[in-house]
Write an enzyme that holds these catalytic residues in place. Structure first.
Site, PDB file in Angstrom:
ATOM      1  N   SER A 166       0.612  -1.306  -0.109  1.00 56.02           N
ATOM      2  CA  SER A 166      -0.159  -0.144   0.205  1.00 56.02           C
ATOM      3  C   SER A 166       0.863   1.307   0.057  1.00 56.02           C
ATOM      4  O   SER A 166       1.826   1.408   0.508  1.00 56.02           O
ATOM      5  CB  SER A 166      -0.970   0.039   1.412  1.00 56.02           C
ATOM      6  N   LYS A 196      -4.558  -6.892   3.336  1.00 55.03           N
ATOM      7  CA  LYS A 196      -4.645  -5.722   2.398  1.00 55.03           C
ATOM      8  C   LYS A 196      -6.110  -5.298   2.191  1.00 55.03           C
ATOM      9  O   LYS A 196      -6.391  -4.056   2.045  1.00 55.03           O
ATOM     10  CB  LYS A 196      -3.718  -6.029   1.390  1.00 55.03           C
ATOM     11  N   HIS A 255      -7.617  -3.547   4.919  1.00 53.64           N
ATOM     12  CA  HIS A 255      -6.826  -2.108   4.782  1.00 53.64           C
ATOM     13  C   HIS A 255      -7.626  -1.097   3.661  1.00 53.64           C
ATOM     14  O   HIS A 255      -8.074  -0.006   4.081  1.00 53.64           O
ATOM     15  CB  HIS A 255      -5.692  -2.419   4.506  1.00 53.64           C
ATOM     16  N   ASN A 256      -8.111  -1.748   2.634  1.00 53.92           N
ATOM     17  CA  ASN A 256      -8.666  -1.015   1.553  1.00 53.92           C
ATOM     18  C   ASN A 256      -9.952  -0.845   1.945  1.00 53.92           C
ATOM     19  O   ASN A 256     -10.496   0.371   1.844  1.00 53.92           O
ATOM     20  CB  ASN A 256      -8.503  -1.658   0.201  1.00 53.92           C
ATOM     21  N   GLU A 288     -10.069   2.014   4.237  1.00 53.93           N
ATOM     22  CA  GLU A 288      -9.601   3.209   3.507  1.00 53.93           C
ATOM     23  C   GLU A 288     -10.871   3.916   2.811  1.00 53.93           C
ATOM     24  O   GLU A 288     -11.166   5.125   2.928  1.00 53.93           O
ATOM     25  CB  GLU A 288      -8.695   2.823   2.264  1.00 53.93           C
TER      26      GLU A 288
HETATM   27  C1  6PG Z   1      -3.267   1.498  -1.570  1.00 57.50           C
HETATM   28  C2  6PG Z   1      -4.627   1.459  -2.271  1.00 57.50           C
HETATM   29  C3  6PG Z   1      -4.485   0.910  -3.483  1.00 57.50           C
HETATM   30  C4  6PG Z   1      -5.845   0.889  -4.410  1.00 57.50           C
HETATM   31  C5  6PG Z   1      -6.663   2.117  -4.573  1.00 57.50           C
HETATM   32  C6  6PG Z   1      -7.738   1.900  -5.416  1.00 57.50           C
HETATM   33  O1  6PG Z   1      -3.249   0.826  -0.578  1.00 57.50           O
HETATM   34  O2  6PG Z   1      -1.893   1.993  -2.145  1.00 57.50           O
HETATM   35  O3  6PG Z   1      -5.453   1.069  -1.475  1.00 57.50           O
HETATM   36  O4  6PG Z   1      -4.034  -0.341  -3.534  1.00 57.50           O
HETATM   37  O5  6PG Z   1      -5.654   0.078  -5.255  1.00 57.50           O
HETATM   38  O6  6PG Z   1      -6.727   3.064  -3.611  1.00 57.50           O
HETATM   39  O7  6PG Z   1      -8.800   1.919  -4.859  1.00 57.50           O
HETATM   40  P1  6PG Z   1     -10.348   2.140  -5.630  1.00 57.50           P
HETATM   41  O8  6PG Z   1      -9.990   2.327  -7.048  1.00 57.50           O
HETATM   42  O9  6PG Z   1     -11.101   0.780  -5.429  1.00 57.50           O
HETATM   43  O10 6PG Z   1     -10.721   3.415  -4.844  1.00 57.50           O
END
Ligand code: 6PG
Length: 480
Positions: free
Chosen positions: A128, A183, A186-187, A190
């Site tokens: 990430s 991960k 984590h997303n 996010e």
């Molecule tokens: C990271 C992000 C990354 C992710 C984007 C896209 O940890 O660097 O999570 O891996 O791919 O944020 O997410 P979306 O396109 O689904 O918003």
């Protein structure tokens, strides 16, 4: 054989990771890409990196010292399987194939089992931090065998982001799919974090009439306190940006339909399977879906709403929103960690929650001051029933709850959607309720389907003869 690590797939993430690896002492990096020009381009643009280019998988394998270690950085999906097959054909038992893409952890479990049969190792790893992170220091979440981590771990430690205390943001998360699972969560977090911030912005804007630039200042100020995080920081930057073409705030020019590549949805799908209420994350995913329902939104413009009640004291309101944001954020993280616990139990991973919080402190998208606290809390008490029950967090939730309730009430009264704020508050109230109407749901289930219920005053399983004389009968445990 001169390289200790290889990278396959030289799009932005792969190129940046290769350059990052090459810039650290002790690493020599072999690179391979399906189309040759990308390899040539990268090697020529960065002579300082001393990259070792190859134009066939055979040469790539020959350029690596053993045990060979190669990180695949291609778009998740079918492409990954093709590259794995190519590497398996030229690698030997003991070699390590790493997938650094955003793979689905179920695929990673399958791939790990398949590669293991060859005597090689397969490591699915979350990475990430976006392009920036790949180049300067990401947060890294590797799964795979303990044995493979002995070789891979020290290499990853050279490139991982460093937290304030200097510790590299990488740890062996657990076997097979554990890294990609973590991960994924984590997303999901996010998504929740981003949605909560977006709701805070919207409430302040509609509630106080402040401009995006003024709200940017609010976020900059918030970034000095307990909300301090990368996402709050970049929010201020986005809000401050002015569109060169129209002179308007950029946020007013960007089409208000949020995209998604799927990891947020996976988090929720798996939470549903695991029976873990990740309500904040789910609302964040659905909020993106709603925003993108262009046809329905256009047709719904005529739906009635309330007459807005103006906010009396803008500063007090903004402080309420800040408190509500922090409280909802605590809920979202608590729910995310619940999913990690449930996933670890189901798939047999020994995931250390304190370690996960520790490696999220820097490098990744959700990096934040308060991950230090989460890390401490879990390290002190790994058996905590829920993150939000740790003394530090419960005190903050209790202190914030009046503000939180006012903000959600204001949102409802003024017809401003705040799905993540309000569902997080409902979750908080649900958890702390002594009695829930789930008792009634059990009664309904028993009524129409004889699904039975348990009683709170004695052991056993019971059914009421709803269509008979409505007496209660105890069920024979051997038949259930
Ligand atoms: C990271 C992000 C990354 C992710 C984007 C896209 O940890 O660097 O999570 O891996 O791919 O944020 O997410 P979306 O396109 O689904 O918003």
């Amino acid at each position: 054989a001169s390289a200790n690590i290889g990278v396959v797939g030289l799009a932005v993430m792969g190129s940046n990771l290769a350059r990052n690896l090459a810039s650290r002492e002790g690493n020599t990096v072999a690179v391979y890409n399906r189309s040759r020009y990308r390899t040539d381009e990268l090697v020529q643009a960065h002579p300082e990196a001393g990259l070792v280019p190859s134009f066939s998988y055979k040469d790539f394998a020959d350029s690596l010292s053993t045990p060979r270690t190669a990180i695949i950085m291609v778009q998740a999906g079918k492409g990954t399987d093709a590259v794995i097959d190519e590497l398996v054909a030229v690698f030997e038992p003991g070699d390590i194939i790493v997938d650094g893409g955003n793979a689905n952890f179920q695929d990673t479990i399958t791939r790990e089992a398949r590669v293991r049969e060859t005597g090689m190792h397969f490591v699915g790893t979350g990475i990430s931090g976006g392009e920036e992170g790949a180049l300067n220091g990401p947060s890294i979440m590797p799964g795979g065998s303990v044995e493979s981590y002995k070789t891979l771990g020290p290499i990853l430690e050279t490139i991982a982001a460093r937290a304030e205390d200097g510790a590299p943001c990488v740890t062996h998360v657990g076997t097979d799919g554990a890294g990609h699972f973590v991960k994924m969560v984590h997303n999901g977090i996010e998504y929740a974090d981003m949605q909560l911030i977006a709701e805070a912005y919207d409430l302040i804007r509609r509630g106080t009439g402040k401009t995006p630039a003024q709200i940017a200042d609010v976020f900059t100020e918030w970034n000095q306190g307990e909300l301090s995080s990368y996402l709050i920081e970049i929010t201020a930057e986005v809000l401050r940006q002015v569109d060169a073409e129209t002179g308007k705030p950029l946020v007013d020019v960007i089409l208000d339909q949020a995209g998604a590549k799927g990891t947020g949805a996976w988090t929720v799908q798996n939470a549903l399977d695991l029976g873990v209420p990740v309500t904040g994350i789910a609302e964040a995913v659905f909020a993106r879906s709603l925003s993108s329902s262009a046809g329905q939104r256009a047709a719904a413009q005529t739906l009635g709403g309330p007459s807005p009640v103006a906010v009396q004291d803008a500063d007090a309101f903004i402080e309420d929103v800040r408190q509500a944001l922090f409280a909802s954020k605590i809920v979202a993280y608590s729910q995310g960690f619940d999913e990690i616990v449930a996933g670890a139990a189901k798939y047999g991973w020994d995931v250390k929650k304190g370690e996960i919080a520790r490696i999220w402190r820097a490098g990744c998208i959700i990096r934040a001051q308060f991950l230090n606290t989460i890390s401490d809390v879990y390290t002190e008490n790994p058996e905590l029933p829920a993150l939000l029950l740790a003394p530090y967090f419960r005190e903050h939730l209790e202190a914030a709850q009046d503000s939180w309730r006012r903000v959600v009430a204001d949102a409802v009264r003024n017809g401003i959607p705040a799905p993540a704020f309000s569902s997080s508050l409902s979750y908080y109230d649900g958890l702390r309720s002594e009695r829930l109407p789930a008792a009634l749901v059990q009664g309904q289930r028993d009524f129409f389907g004889a699904h039975t219920y348990k009683r709170s005053d004695k052991d056993g399983t019971f059914h009421t003869l709803w269509s008979g004389d409505r007496t209660e009968v105890a069920q024979d445990p051997s038949t259930h």
